[in-house]
Scaffold this motif. Structure first.
Motif, PDB file in Angstrom:
ATOM      1  N   TYR A  99       0.827  -1.197   0.000  1.00  0.00           N
ATOM      2  CA  TYR A  99       0.000   0.000   0.000  1.00  0.00           C
ATOM      3  C   TYR A  99       0.868   1.256   0.000  1.00  0.00           C
ATOM      4  CZ  TYR A  99      -3.649  -3.296   1.250  1.00  0.00           C
ATOM      5  OH  TYR A  99      -4.508  -4.363   1.247  1.00  0.00           O
ATOM      6  N   ASP A 156      -2.829   5.146  -1.921  1.00  0.00           N
ATOM      7  CA  ASP A 156      -3.880   4.225  -1.470  1.00  0.00           C
ATOM      8  C   ASP A 156      -4.499   4.704  -0.159  1.00  0.00           C
ATOM      9  OD1 ASP A 156      -3.490   2.376  -3.603  1.00  0.00           O
ATOM     10  OD2 ASP A 156      -1.797   1.482  -2.528  1.00  0.00           O
ATOM     11  N   LEU A 157      -3.665   5.191   0.735  1.00  0.00           N
ATOM     12  CA  LEU A 157      -4.156   5.668   2.024  1.00  0.00           C
ATOM     13  C   LEU A 157      -5.018   6.917   1.836  1.00  0.00           C
ATOM     14  CD1 LEU A 157      -4.076   5.044   5.015  1.00  0.00           C
ATOM     15  CD2 LEU A 157      -1.937   6.327   5.195  1.00  0.00           C
ATOM     16  N   ASP A 203      -6.795   7.596  -0.807  1.00  0.00           N
ATOM     17  CA  ASP A 203      -8.071   7.138  -1.363  1.00  0.00           C
ATOM     18  C   ASP A 203      -9.003   6.676  -0.251  1.00  0.00           C
ATOM     19  OD1 ASP A 203      -7.435   7.697  -3.978  1.00  0.00           O
ATOM     20  OD2 ASP A 203      -6.800   5.657  -4.471  1.00  0.00           O
ATOM     21  N   CYS A 204      -8.457   5.949   0.709  1.00  0.00           N
ATOM     22  CA  CYS A 204      -9.252   5.462   1.837  1.00  0.00           C
ATOM     23  C   CYS A 204      -9.809   6.637   2.640  1.00  0.00           C
ATOM     24  CB  CYS A 204      -8.399   4.563   2.726  1.00  0.00           C
ATOM     25  SG  CYS A 204      -9.199   4.073   4.285  1.00  0.00           S
ATOM     26  N   GLU A 238     -12.521   8.760   0.551  1.00  0.00           N
ATOM     27  CA  GLU A 238     -13.736   8.076   0.123  1.00  0.00           C
ATOM     28  C   GLU A 238     -14.461   7.458   1.310  1.00  0.00           C
ATOM     29  OE1 GLU A 238     -12.427   5.353  -2.852  1.00  0.00           O
ATOM     30  OE2 GLU A 238     -12.008   6.929  -4.335  1.00  0.00           O
ATOM     31  N   SER A 239     -14.439   8.176   2.428  1.00  0.00           N
ATOM     32  CA  SER A 239     -14.975   7.609   3.665  1.00  0.00           C
ATOM     33  C   SER A 239     -16.481   7.732   3.803  1.00  0.00           C
ATOM     34  CB  SER A 239     -14.297   8.255   4.874  1.00  0.00           C
ATOM     35  OG  SER A 239     -14.495   9.656   4.861  1.00  0.00           O
ATOM     36  N   VAL A 277     -13.378   8.426   8.441  1.00  0.00           N
ATOM     37  CA  VAL A 277     -12.397   7.352   8.600  1.00  0.00           C
ATOM     38  C   VAL A 277     -11.062   8.002   8.940  1.00  0.00           C
ATOM     39  CG1 VAL A 277     -11.157   5.494   7.439  1.00  0.00           C
ATOM     40  CG2 VAL A 277     -13.591   5.812   7.012  1.00  0.00           C
ATOM     41  N   CYS A 321      -8.108   3.335   8.599  1.00  0.00           N
ATOM     42  CA  CYS A 321      -7.825   2.871   7.236  1.00  0.00           C
ATOM     43  C   CYS A 321      -7.081   1.541   7.259  1.00  0.00           C
ATOM     44  CB  CYS A 321      -7.023   3.920   6.471  1.00  0.00           C
ATOM     45  SG  CYS A 321      -8.047   5.202   5.713  1.00  0.00           S
ATOM     46  N   LYS A 358      -9.649  -1.020   7.866  1.00  0.00           N
ATOM     47  CA  LYS A 358     -10.501  -1.182   6.686  1.00  0.00           C
ATOM     48  C   LYS A 358      -9.796  -2.008   5.618  1.00  0.00           C
ATOM     49  CE  LYS A 358     -13.152   1.551   3.325  1.00  0.00           C
ATOM     50  NZ  LYS A 358     -13.519   2.934   2.899  1.00  0.00           N
ATOM     51  N   LEU A 359      -8.525  -1.718   5.378  1.00  0.00           N
ATOM     52  CA  LEU A 359      -7.768  -2.456   4.370  1.00  0.00           C
ATOM     53  C   LEU A 359      -7.609  -3.917   4.769  1.00  0.00           C
ATOM     54  CD1 LEU A 359      -5.051   0.238   3.583  1.00  0.00           C
ATOM     55  CD2 LEU A 359      -6.882  -0.522   2.057  1.00  0.00           C
TER      56      LEU A 359
END
Length: 230
Positions: A92, A96-97, A99-100, A103-104, A109, A114, A117-118
């Motif tokens: 990751y 990527d982090l 995006d997390c 897009e919460s 989040v 995160c 979640k991942l």
């Protein structure tokens, strides 16, 4: 919602760049008192939104989007014995982090959430793939976990990304003012008359700012485009 989160991050970055809080008129003290009396669940939610915004700001301002922040590790159980933890690909990145975080949805989040979640989403997918698709002989169980890169461990990043106790009432005020409109689930209308004199925008139902020209769409001092206000 992603636009709102981007606006939150842009506003927070602007405040840091200025090196100070929004000007503190006398109204601010009453606002502090009103916020302190809000239900704990409201304050907890706002603290998480602030940690979300702080994480987005920190990652965007100071980190390379291709930098590795963590990875999944999985282990297999065969014959009643667990193997060691093995690194999984791909790893990751900061991108990527982000995006997390961005897009919460309507529930904030945070940085550490995160990782959970991942692990919950990608880890379960990886476990299923090993058991059902790869069908490694003799394997009866699989476990996967998220592991932070040592530079990005929660204990090593700024505390306002991970610790709600580090979020002050004044930070909550600055965050509210920076938003183009009330945050998700906002249920404190009594605060609006106190936020307007401090610079809250028309999306809050406040009078137009001096920078909002008559007949034009409100401008966004956080760097957004005209029309970003709901």
């Amino acid at each position: 919602m992603k636009l709102l989160l981007k606006t939150m991050a842009a506003a927070a970055a602007t405040l840091i760049a200025l090196g100070c809080s929004i000007v503190d008129p006398s109204d601010r003290e009453e606002l502090r008192q009103q916020i302190a009396m809000l239900p704990p669940e409201t304050l907890s939610s706002w603290d998480k939104w602030n940690m979300n915004v702080n994480a987005v700001k920190w990652l965007k301002l100071y980190k390379d989007p291709n930098d590795q922040v963590g990875k999944l590790q999985c282990r297999l159980k065969a014959g009643g014995t667990w193997s060691g933890w093995n690194d999984q690909e791909p790893t990751y990145t900061v991108a990527d982090l982000l995006d997390c975080l961005l897009e919460s949805g309507d529930i904030a989040v945070t940085y550490t959430m995160c990782a959970d979640k991942l692990q919950a989403v990608d880890g379960k997918s990886r476990e299923s793939k090993i058991l059902r698709e790869e069908q490694v002989p003799g394997v009866t169980n699989v476990e996967c976990r998220f592991v932070w890169d040592s530079r990005y461990e929660p204990e090593k990043v700024p505390s306002n990304l991970t610790n709600p106790r580090s979020i002050t009432v004044d930070e909550l005020i600055d965050w509210l003012i920076s938003l183009p409109a009330p945050p998700p689930g906002f249920a404190a209308p009594q605060l609006v008359p106190l936020l307007c004199p401090l610079g809250a925008g028309p999306g809050w139902g406040c009078p137009p700012r001096p920078t909002d020209l008559p007949g034009e769409q409100p401008t966004d001092p956080t760097g957004g485009e005209p029309g970003d206000h709901p």
